[in-house]
Design a protein around this motif. Structure first.
Motif: not given
Length: 149
Positions: A10-13, A38-42, A44-50
């Protein structure tokens, strides 16, 4: 028929150019690693949750992002039971000692300052992919935590 990825990153940037460069470098380093961005932290966390489980093999995390920055993401990742053992590599343009110390204390596994060239970016990605993350909570000593290519 293409090979099924055997690893995922996962890359968040929030920098689209940096994401494209990272993707190109990864393709040259490993054809069996899937990249999810993921384009930002929100996001990324959504991606992690799903998406977790299964967890990614490693997360590359930029510090300076809108909505939720890298520090906030790292804190949430390390305080979430299902994610706490996922290796997190801080991947940022900043190399300020204070920032490096802060994310080390927060539980990041590496801090890599974004390289200024494509070959050095490939070298940085290869180093992370070659790391044996199976050692429980693997983390280098403080003096080996920060890499500048």
């Amino acid at each position: 028929m293409s090979a099924k990825p055997n690893r995922s990153i996962f890359l968040a940037d929030d920098d689209a150019d940096d994401c494209m460069l990272f993707e190109d470098a990864l393709k040259e380093v490993s054809t069996t690693t899937e990249l999810i961005t993921a384009n930002d932290g929100v996001e990324l966390i959504s991606l992690m949750e799903n998406a977790v489980p299964p967890p990614p093999d490693v997360i590359f995390l930029d510090l300076n992002m809108p909505r939720k920055n890298g520090f906030e993401c790292l804190e949430q990742i390390r305080s979430t039971k299902a994610w706490e053992a996922i290796p997190v590599v801080i991947f940022s343009t900043t190399g300020q000692e204070e920032m490096v110390r802060k994310v080390y204390a927060q539980g990041a596994n590496f801090f890599i300052r974004k390289p200024g060239s494509f070959p050095k970016l490939k070298q940085a990605i290869k180093q992370v992919l070659d790391t044996d993350w199976t050692k429980q909570n693997w983390k280098p000593a403080a003096e080996n935590f920060y890499y500048q290519y």
